[in-house]
Design a protein around this motif. Structure first.
Motif, PDB file in Angstrom:
ATOM      1  N   UNK A  55     -26.053  -2.967  10.406  1.00  0.00           N
ATOM      2  CA  UNK A  55     -25.788  -3.786   9.620  1.00  0.00           C
ATOM      3  C   UNK A  55     -25.074  -3.244   8.342  1.00  0.00           C
ATOM      4  N   UNK A  56     -25.136  -2.008   7.910  1.00  0.00           N
ATOM      5  CA  UNK A  56     -24.533  -1.537   6.957  1.00  0.00           C
ATOM      6  C   UNK A  56     -23.033  -1.395   7.393  1.00  0.00           C
ATOM      7  N   UNK A  57     -23.158  -0.601   8.416  1.00  0.00           N
ATOM      8  CA  UNK A  57     -21.750  -0.074   9.149  1.00  0.00           C
ATOM      9  C   UNK A  57     -20.811  -1.351   9.374  1.00  0.00           C
ATOM     10  N   UNK A  58     -21.555  -2.427  10.080  1.00  0.00           N
ATOM     11  CA  UNK A  58     -20.700  -3.737  10.296  1.00  0.00           C
ATOM     12  C   UNK A  58     -20.173  -4.204   8.910  1.00  0.00           C
ATOM     13  N   UNK A  59     -20.891  -4.221   7.891  1.00  0.00           N
ATOM     14  CA  UNK A  59     -20.606  -4.593   6.702  1.00  0.00           C
ATOM     15  C   UNK A  59     -19.182  -3.971   6.123  1.00  0.00           C
ATOM     16  N   UNK A  60     -19.334  -2.547   6.293  1.00  0.00           N
ATOM     17  CA  UNK A  60     -18.284  -1.668   5.953  1.00  0.00           C
ATOM     18  C   UNK A  60     -16.998  -1.958   6.618  1.00  0.00           C
ATOM     19  N   UNK A  61     -17.130  -2.190   8.178  1.00  0.00           N
ATOM     20  CA  UNK A  61     -16.095  -2.369   8.757  1.00  0.00           C
ATOM     21  C   UNK A  61     -15.322  -3.846   8.655  1.00  0.00           C
ATOM     22  N   UNK A  62     -16.218  -4.884   8.214  1.00  0.00           N
ATOM     23  CA  UNK A  62     -15.461  -6.091   8.157  1.00  0.00           C
ATOM     24  C   UNK A  62     -15.343  -6.538   6.657  1.00  0.00           C
ATOM     25  N   UNK A  63     -15.912  -6.029   5.770  1.00  0.00           N
ATOM     26  CA  UNK A  63     -15.678  -6.444   4.228  1.00  0.00           C
ATOM     27  C   UNK A  63     -15.250  -5.648   3.374  1.00  0.00           C
ATOM     28  N   UNK A  64     -15.620  -4.067   3.595  1.00  0.00           N
ATOM     29  CA  UNK A  64     -15.303  -3.001   2.399  1.00  0.00           C
ATOM     30  C   UNK A  64     -13.870  -2.817   2.194  1.00  0.00           C
ATOM     31  N   UNK A  65     -13.654  -2.566   1.160  1.00  0.00           N
ATOM     32  CA  UNK A  65     -12.354  -1.918   0.429  1.00  0.00           C
ATOM     33  C   UNK A  65     -12.337  -0.428   0.539  1.00  0.00           C
ATOM     34  N   UNK A  66     -13.543   0.056   0.352  1.00  0.00           N
ATOM     35  CA  UNK A  66     -13.918   1.501   0.233  1.00  0.00           C
ATOM     36  C   UNK A  66     -15.504   1.906   0.266  1.00  0.00           C
ATOM     37  N   UNK A  67     -15.761   3.159   0.031  1.00  0.00           N
ATOM     38  CA  UNK A  67     -17.198   3.436  -0.113  1.00  0.00           C
ATOM     39  C   UNK A  67     -17.262   4.515  -1.581  1.00  0.00           C
ATOM     40  N   UNK A  68     -18.203   4.366  -2.125  1.00  0.00           N
ATOM     41  CA  UNK A  68     -18.601   5.305  -3.215  1.00  0.00           C
ATOM     42  C   UNK A  68     -19.611   6.324  -2.817  1.00  0.00           C
ATOM     43  N   UNK A  69     -19.365   7.605  -2.743  1.00  0.00           N
ATOM     44  CA  UNK A  69     -20.616   8.390  -2.206  1.00  0.00           C
ATOM     45  C   UNK A  69     -21.073   8.956  -3.389  1.00  0.00           C
ATOM     46  N   UNK A  70     -22.430   9.206  -3.271  1.00  0.00           N
ATOM     47  CA  UNK A  70     -23.468  10.004  -4.474  1.00  0.00           C
ATOM     48  C   UNK A  70     -23.184  11.305  -4.166  1.00  0.00           C
ATOM     49  N   UNK A  71     -23.317  12.165  -5.256  1.00  0.00           N
ATOM     50  CA  UNK A  71     -23.566  13.604  -5.021  1.00  0.00           C
ATOM     51  C   UNK A  71     -24.579  13.969  -4.095  1.00  0.00           C
ATOM     52  N   UNK A  72     -24.468  14.949  -3.152  1.00  0.00           N
ATOM     53  CA  UNK A  72     -25.381  15.238  -2.181  1.00  0.00           C
ATOM     54  C   UNK A  72     -25.008  14.578  -0.886  1.00  0.00           C
ATOM     55  N   UNK A  73     -24.239  13.569  -0.940  1.00  0.00           N
ATOM     56  CA  UNK A  73     -24.110  12.643   0.312  1.00  0.00           C
ATOM     57  C   UNK A  73     -24.071  13.304   1.576  1.00  0.00           C
ATOM     58  N   UNK A  74     -23.335  14.750   1.495  1.00  0.00           N
ATOM     59  CA  UNK A  74     -23.266  15.332   2.896  1.00  0.00           C
ATOM     60  C   UNK A  74     -24.646  15.657   3.585  1.00  0.00           C
ATOM     61  N   UNK A  75     -25.549  15.714   2.823  1.00  0.00           N
ATOM     62  CA  UNK A  75     -26.928  15.978   3.197  1.00  0.00           C
ATOM     63  C   UNK A  75     -27.615  14.879   4.046  1.00  0.00           C
TER      64      UNK A  75
END
Length: 64
Positions: free
Chosen positions: A21-41
């Motif tokens: 659901x999360x990735x579908x929403x990003x694919x269909x609607x998001x203009x971008x994403x905001x990453x929190x510190x430590x997102x790489x983990x």
């Protein structure tokens, strides 16, 4: 002991459904994403970042 994911599964949380659901929403609607510190983990955050990158969406680090 159990992992956090096993505890969530015991409460009825399905990571596959949530991520789908999360990735579908990003694919269909998001203009971008905001990453929190430590997102790489985080496996979920890295999937979100990779999806945004593949789609050419804006990626920002929180606080920038």
């Amino acid at each position: 002991g159990t992992t956090g994911n096993e505890d969530l599964a015991a409460m009825g949380f399905d990571l596959r459904d949530a991520l789908a659901g999360d990735l579908e929403w990003i694919c269909r609607h998001a203009d971008g994403v905001v990453l929190l510190p430590g997102w790489e983990k985080s496996s979920v955050a890295t999937a979100e970042e990779a999806t945004a990158r593949a789609l050419g969406l804006t990626r920002m680090l929180w606080g920038d």
